[in-house]
Design a protein around this motif. Sequence first.
Motif, PDB file in Angstrom:
ATOM      1  N   PHE A  11      -9.585  -2.057  -0.165  1.00 19.73           N
ATOM      2  CA  PHE A  11      -8.666  -1.558   0.933  1.00 19.73           C
ATOM      3  C   PHE A  11      -8.205  -0.113   0.923  1.00 19.73           C
ATOM      4  CE2 PHE A  11      -7.678  -6.192   0.804  1.00 19.73           C
ATOM      5  CZ  PHE A  11      -8.362  -6.598   2.060  1.00 19.73           C
ATOM      6  N   ILE A  12      -8.414   0.511   1.879  1.00 21.89           N
ATOM      7  CA  ILE A  12      -7.746   1.726   2.248  1.00 21.89           C
ATOM      8  C   ILE A  12      -6.910   1.802   3.190  1.00 21.89           C
ATOM      9  CG2 ILE A  12      -8.232   4.175   3.035  1.00 21.89           C
ATOM     10  CD1 ILE A  12      -9.511   3.523   0.146  1.00 21.89           C
ATOM     11  N   LEU A  13      -5.639   2.171   3.347  1.00 19.76           N
ATOM     12  CA  LEU A  13      -4.678   2.049   4.717  1.00 19.76           C
ATOM     13  C   LEU A  13      -5.048   2.963   5.598  1.00 19.76           C
ATOM     14  CD1 LEU A  13      -1.905   0.423   5.091  1.00 19.76           C
ATOM     15  CD2 LEU A  13      -0.966   2.515   4.340  1.00 19.76           C
ATOM     16  N   PRO A  14      -5.359   2.343   6.816  1.00 19.61           N
ATOM     17  CA  PRO A  14      -5.685   3.134   7.761  1.00 19.61           C
ATOM     18  C   PRO A  14      -4.506   4.024   8.532  1.00 19.61           C
ATOM     19  CG  PRO A  14      -6.105   0.914   8.443  1.00 19.61           C
ATOM     20  CD  PRO A  14      -5.543   0.947   7.299  1.00 19.61           C
ATOM     21  N   PRO A  15      -4.527   5.439   8.823  1.00 20.45           N
ATOM     22  CA  PRO A  15      -3.627   6.253   9.176  1.00 20.45           C
ATOM     23  C   PRO A  15      -2.531   5.561  10.278  1.00 20.45           C
ATOM     24  CG  PRO A  15      -5.568   7.278   9.183  1.00 20.45           C
ATOM     25  CD  PRO A  15      -5.940   6.104   9.067  1.00 20.45           C
ATOM     26  N   GLU A  16      -2.967   4.704  10.921  1.00 21.54           N
ATOM     27  CA  GLU A  16      -2.156   4.130  11.864  1.00 21.54           C
ATOM     28  C   GLU A  16      -1.034   3.256  11.263  1.00 21.54           C
ATOM     29  OE1 GLU A  16      -5.844   2.132  12.572  1.00 21.54           O
ATOM     30  OE2 GLU A  16      -5.221   4.021  12.310  1.00 21.54           O
ATOM     31  N   TYR A  17      -1.306   2.698  10.210  1.00 22.08           N
ATOM     32  CA  TYR A  17      -0.325   1.814   9.421  1.00 22.08           C
ATOM     33  C   TYR A  17       0.555   2.616   8.284  1.00 22.08           C
ATOM     34  CZ  TYR A  17      -3.017  -1.923  11.286  1.00 22.08           C
ATOM     35  OH  TYR A  17      -3.548  -2.856  12.168  1.00 22.08           O
ATOM     36  N   ARG A  18       0.322   3.915   8.339  1.00 22.80           N
ATOM     37  CA  ARG A  18       1.267   4.746   7.405  1.00 22.80           C
ATOM     38  C   ARG A  18       2.625   4.900   7.947  1.00 22.80           C
ATOM     39  NH1 ARG A  18      -1.627   5.876   3.127  1.00 22.80           N
ATOM     40  NH2 ARG A  18      -4.002   6.267   3.446  1.00 22.80           N
ATOM     41  N   ALA A  19       3.627   4.974   7.170  1.00 25.30           N
ATOM     42  CA  ALA A  19       4.990   5.187   7.453  1.00 25.30           C
ATOM     43  C   ALA A  19       5.107   6.640   7.878  1.00 25.30           C
ATOM     44  CB  ALA A  19       6.069   4.843   6.514  1.00 25.30           C
ATOM     45  N   ALA A  20       6.187   6.826   9.061  1.00 25.40           N
ATOM     46  CA  ALA A  20       6.294   7.998   9.709  1.00 25.40           C
ATOM     47  C   ALA A  20       7.425   8.855   8.759  1.00 25.40           C
ATOM     48  CB  ALA A  20       6.869   7.894  10.955  1.00 25.40           C
ATOM     49  N   ASP A  21       8.103   7.921   8.043  1.00 24.22           N
ATOM     50  CA  ASP A  21       9.248   8.525   7.432  1.00 24.22           C
ATOM     51  C   ASP A  21      10.091   9.475   8.027  1.00 24.22           C
ATOM     52  OD1 ASP A  21       9.599   7.473   4.827  1.00 24.22           O
ATOM     53  OD2 ASP A  21       8.252   8.714   3.844  1.00 24.22           O
ATOM     54  N   PRO A  24       0.816  -1.253  -0.081  1.00 30.48           N
ATOM     55  CA  PRO A  24       0.094  -0.046   0.129  1.00 30.48           C
ATOM     56  C   PRO A  24       0.784   1.144  -0.050  1.00 30.48           C
ATOM     57  CG  PRO A  24      -0.845  -1.513   1.544  1.00 30.48           C
ATOM     58  CD  PRO A  24       0.371  -2.067   1.204  1.00 30.48           C
ATOM     59  N   GLU A  25       0.316   2.242  -0.676  1.00 34.73           N
ATOM     60  CA  GLU A  25       1.356   3.748  -0.860  1.00 34.73           C
ATOM     61  C   GLU A  25       1.246   4.074   0.426  1.00 34.73           C
ATOM     62  OE1 GLU A  25       0.888   7.111  -3.727  1.00 34.73           O
ATOM     63  OE2 GLU A  25      -0.791   6.788  -2.743  1.00 34.73           O
ATOM     64  N   GLY A  26       2.581   4.649   0.921  1.00 34.68           N
ATOM     65  CA  GLY A  26       2.875   5.027   2.233  1.00 34.68           C
ATOM     66  C   GLY A  26       2.987   4.179   3.504  1.00 34.68           C
ATOM     67  N   ALA A  27       2.621   2.804   3.179  1.00 37.20           N
ATOM     68  CA  ALA A  27       2.836   2.039   4.452  1.00 37.20           C
ATOM     69  C   ALA A  27       4.313   1.715   4.878  1.00 37.20           C
ATOM     70  CB  ALA A  27       2.448   0.699   3.882  1.00 37.20           C
ATOM     71  N   LEU A  28       5.303   1.987   3.961  1.00 35.92           N
ATOM     72  CA  LEU A  28       6.799   1.741   4.275  1.00 35.92           C
ATOM     73  C   LEU A  28       7.496   3.008   3.942  1.00 35.92           C
ATOM     74  CD1 LEU A  28       7.509  -1.513   2.005  1.00 35.92           C
ATOM     75  CD2 LEU A  28       6.964  -1.188   4.775  1.00 35.92           C
ATOM     76  N   SER A  29       8.501   3.401   4.980  1.00 32.96           N
ATOM     77  CA  SER A  29       9.425   4.564   4.989  1.00 32.96           C
ATOM     78  C   SER A  29      10.387   4.152   4.186  1.00 32.96           C
ATOM     79  CB  SER A  29      10.026   4.679   6.226  1.00 32.96           C
ATOM     80  OG  SER A  29      11.058   3.563   6.565  1.00 32.96           O
ATOM     81  N   LYS A  30      11.263   5.059   3.494  1.00 28.88           N
ATOM     82  CA  LYS A  30      12.411   4.931   2.656  1.00 28.88           C
ATOM     83  C   LYS A  30      13.512   4.235   3.192  1.00 28.88           C
ATOM     84  CE  LYS A  30      15.996   7.442   0.414  1.00 28.88           C
ATOM     85  NZ  LYS A  30      17.252   7.381   0.703  1.00 28.88           N
ATOM     86  N   VAL A  31      13.672   3.958   4.719  1.00 30.86           N
ATOM     87  CA  VAL A  31      14.669   3.083   5.082  1.00 30.86           C
ATOM     88  C   VAL A  31      14.175   1.690   5.207  1.00 30.86           C
ATOM     89  CG1 VAL A  31      15.533   2.430   7.498  1.00 30.86           C
ATOM     90  CG2 VAL A  31      15.690   4.809   6.783  1.00 30.86           C
ATOM     91  N   GLN A  32      12.842   1.579   5.321  1.00 27.17           N
ATOM     92  CA  GLN A  32      12.393   0.314   5.380  1.00 27.17           C
ATOM     93  C   GLN A  32      12.314  -0.433   3.598  1.00 27.17           C
ATOM     94  OE1 GLN A  32       8.496   1.326   7.085  1.00 27.17           O
ATOM     95  NE2 GLN A  32       8.583  -0.049   8.651  1.00 27.17           N
ATOM     96  N   LYS A  33      12.065   0.475   3.051  1.00 22.48           N
ATOM     97  CA  LYS A  33      12.286   0.140   1.647  1.00 22.48           C
ATOM     98  C   LYS A  33      13.544  -0.568   1.154  1.00 22.48           C
ATOM     99  CE  LYS A  33       8.764   3.072   0.068  1.00 22.48           C
ATOM    100  NZ  LYS A  33       8.349   4.177  -0.950  1.00 22.48           N
ATOM    101  N   GLU A  34      14.567   0.442   1.592  1.00 22.62           N
ATOM    102  CA  GLU A  34      16.063   0.033   1.445  1.00 22.62           C
ATOM    103  C   GLU A  34      16.329  -1.301   2.042  1.00 22.62           C
ATOM    104  OE1 GLU A  34      18.006   3.341   3.069  1.00 22.62           O
ATOM    105  OE2 GLU A  34      17.684   4.766   1.293  1.00 22.62           O
ATOM    106  N   GLU A  35      15.930  -1.600   3.421  1.00 23.85           N
ATOM    107  CA  GLU A  35      16.001  -3.002   4.122  1.00 23.85           C
ATOM    108  C   GLU A  35      15.544  -4.004   3.435  1.00 23.85           C
ATOM    109  OE1 GLU A  35      15.229  -5.157   8.100  1.00 23.85           O
ATOM    110  OE2 GLU A  35      14.631  -3.007   7.930  1.00 23.85           O
TER     111      GLU A  35
END
Length: 70
Positions: free
Chosen positions: A60-70, A9-20
């Motif tokens: 599905f719509i990603l709930p705000p609490e599941y969005r990455a903080a970046d 889902p868009e916004g679910a992962l931070s840049k750091v998580q994607k790199e990992e």
Amino acid sequence: MPFINIKTPEGALSKVQKEEIVHRATDLMVEYFSEAARPHTMVLIEEVRDGGYGRADEVFILPPEYRAAD
């Protein structure tokens, strides 16, 4: 060339998580195919916009609490 396509889902992962994910997925391919696969392994993380995916007639719509903080 190993090719890994991950949809999330868009916004679910931070840049750091994607790199990992890219590093760990590449390491996984190296475990199976040897170190020779590392420079040829492609990992694509595709972000799917809210409402662009679903299951069993539920969109599905990603709930705000599941969005990455970046």
